[in-house]
Design an enzyme around this catalytic site. Structure first.
Site, PDB file in Angstrom:
ATOM      1  CB  THR A 130      -0.757   0.077   1.244  1.00  0.00           C
ATOM      2  OG1 THR A 130      -1.760  -1.006   0.941  1.00  0.00           O
ATOM      3  CG2 THR A 130      -1.753   1.287   1.378  1.00  0.00           C
ATOM      4  CG  ASN A 151       2.954  -0.958   3.880  1.00  0.00           C
ATOM      5  OD1 ASN A 151       3.000  -0.386   3.206  1.00  0.00           O
ATOM      6  ND2 ASN A 151       2.029  -2.177   3.752  1.00  0.00           N
ATOM      7  CE1 TYR A 213      -6.797   6.100   6.129  1.00  0.00           C
ATOM      8  CE2 TYR A 213      -5.824   5.002   7.984  1.00  0.00           C
ATOM      9  CZ  TYR A 213      -6.674   5.054   6.942  1.00  0.00           C
ATOM     10  OH  TYR A 213      -7.411   3.928   6.645  1.00  0.00           O
ATOM     11  CG  ASP A 249      -5.791  -3.778   1.674  1.00  0.00           C
ATOM     12  OD1 ASP A 249      -5.376  -4.647   0.769  1.00  0.00           O
ATOM     13  OD2 ASP A 249      -5.316  -3.700   2.622  1.00  0.00           O
ATOM     14  CG  HIS A 297      -2.029  -3.646  -3.245  1.00  0.00           C
ATOM     15  ND1 HIS A 297      -3.158  -4.436  -2.898  1.00  0.00           N
ATOM     16  CD2 HIS A 297      -1.731  -2.669  -2.246  1.00  0.00           C
ATOM     17  CE1 HIS A 297      -3.474  -4.047  -1.595  1.00  0.00           C
ATOM     18  NE2 HIS A 297      -2.656  -2.922  -1.271  1.00  0.00           N
TER      19      HIS A 297
END
Ligand code: ZN
Length: 474
Positions: A130, A151, A213, A249, A297
């Protein structure tokens, strides 16, 4: 070449039913008042003509609306309401290519039908994870050059771990699109994107236009906030916006790509696209916005029977836990400096190829400089010296355990089809109903700067690529 008017029209939907009724009306008006005598002969003839004409028109319509041939390509369409080009970049995390066929996705289909689609999906960068991919999309750089090589990782020079909540600019190299955009005096807004919280160059992640986020914010709220940007005075509407959904995901990891939960997640993402389209239409700007919808992805199903254990290599070489930076699907190993990486690789591969290590044939290790060039995964100190390429759906673990689980994973070689995601471009710069061959996501940076008419930073994308996918200006 002149373009059929239907292609120039705003989106909505010319269904074959409406075409049929139009044609029928047209033909019936051309029937002369019937003389009783000749009607017996002429009526069937006229009917046949009508039917043939209708059929021809329907076929012509279907051909034009689905064909990818260049003669439907024309120049970009003029803006109706907005005063400047706008790009809305939408990511649906883990949206594997093909998920769009799992269920009815009327809204995504509408973007595809009236936009430009990578016919066999968007190719992620390696590793197909990601953070490395989202940041490749906005910088046009491979992970070795943009710095986010996994990540989670350790930089031997910085000596502290990078995590998905590291907002210090020292980690984030390259120039992301929001920075390029504000450096040109334009506005950018981010509703989540890896790296968007980081202050870089002229980008300071302003509170009103940049969200920190928080995965629990409902998708509806994200869409509504983006729509509200279009209620600003024209000159204040950001030129570049991002919108991020963590599905499918999330479900893919839990249940793998073939579970009904994925189907539900896809329907939900499609519903969000529908909400977005509706909101843009209500504001009269849907046809003015260049929407790029993609994923970072794909996803592949994994189960415990497809495991490789590093402890099984002990006869050839002992690989202690603390050498490992990540196990699966990207095996990365940093042995202490006293060890020769080449030597470790030789011994590991000897064991793996011996036929005596369970599933050994599904893992091959490399010193990073000898990885296939197409992976672009060596030019950074952050990349550990030894990288293992694991076959699709296999996992590497230190030793066997009693754990027994099936789920989904990604991070494998980007050559695997299961790692591909989607690309759809819709708006004034994208031809309608056009299909293009698959391409790597590092090409998107140049595509966006071209739409916005700004000079981008240098990157790994091809400077001529935008010409192959965008409509030329008038
Ligand atoms: Zn994931």
């Amino acid at each position: 070449m002149a373009v059929p008017t239907k292609e120039e029209d705003e989106d909505p939907p010319i269904s074959s039913t409406s075409l049929l009724s139009f044609d029928t009306d047209d033909c019936s008006t051309s029937i002369p008042p019937k003389p009783p005598f000749s009607s017996v002969i002429f009526t069937p003839l006229i009917l046949v003509t009508c039917v043939s004409l209708s059929t021809a028109i329907i076929f012509a319509y279907l051909f034009f609306s689905h064909s990818s041939v260049s003669f439907i390509s024309h120049v970009s369409r003029p803006l109706q309401k907005l005063k400047h080009p706008v790009v809305l970049l939408i990511s649906s995390d883990g949206f594997r290519f093909g998920y769009q066929y799992k269920t009815d996705t009327p809204n995504i289909d509408r973007l595809i039908r009236n936009g430009t689609e990578a016919e066999l999906g968007l190719i992620p960068v390696f590793p197909t994870l990601t953070f490395p991919n989202h940041y490749a999309i906005v910088t046009g750089l491979y992970p070795a050059y943009h710095g986010i090589i996994n990540n989670i990782f350790l930089d031997p020079n910085i000596r502290e771990p990078f995590t998905m909540a590291s907002y210090d600019p020292k980690w984030w190299l390259g120039e992301p699109l929001w920075e390029t955009v504000v450096n040109h005096g334009l506005k950018a807004a981010t509703y989540f994107w890896p790296g968007s919280e980081v202050n870089k160059g002229g980008w300071t992640c302003p509170e009103s236009l940049c969200k920190i986020y928080n995965g629990s914010v409902p998708f509806e709220e994200r869409v509504d906030t983006v729509l509200n940007y279009f209620d600003l005075p024209n000159s204040e509407i950001p030129s570049f916006m991002t919108l991020y959904f963590g599905d499918p995901d999330h479900q893919g990891h839990k249940v793998g790509p073939d579970d009904p939960q994925i189907t539900e997640a896809i329907a939900r993402v499609d519903g969000m696209i529908g909400k977005l389209i509706q909101g843009l239409e209500a504001r009269g700007v849907f046809e003015d916005v260049n929407i790029i919808m993609l994923g970072d992805h794909g996803m592949v199903g994994t189960c415990d029977k497809k495991l490789i254990f590093l402890e099984d290599l002990a006869r050839w070489i002992k690989i202690p836990k603390d050498w490992i930076q990540s196990y699966s699907p990207l095996l990365s190993i940093r042995p202490p400096p006293s060890y020769s990486s080449k030597d470790v690789v030789t011994k590991m591969n000897e064991g793996l190829k011996s036929g005596k290590v369970k599933n050994g044939q599904y893992l091959k290790v490399y010193v990073k400089e000898e990885l296939p060039d197409r992976l672009h995964y060596s030019e950074s100190d952050r990349i550990p010296p030894i990288i293992g390429l694991i076959d699709e759906a296999f996992k590497v673990e230190q030793k066997s355990s009693k754990r027994n689980e099936c789920g989904g994973s990604h991070g494998y070689d980007n050559a695997f089809f299961s790692m591909r995601s989607i690309f759809i471009g819709h708006g004034p710069k994208f031809a309608r109903g056009r299909k293009v061959p698959s391409f790597e996501n590092v090409q998107i940076y140049n595509m966006v700067t071209t739409i916005l008419n700004i000079q981008g930073a240098s990157n790994n994308g091809t400077s001529s690529f935008p010409k192959t996918i965008l409509l030329p200006s008038h």
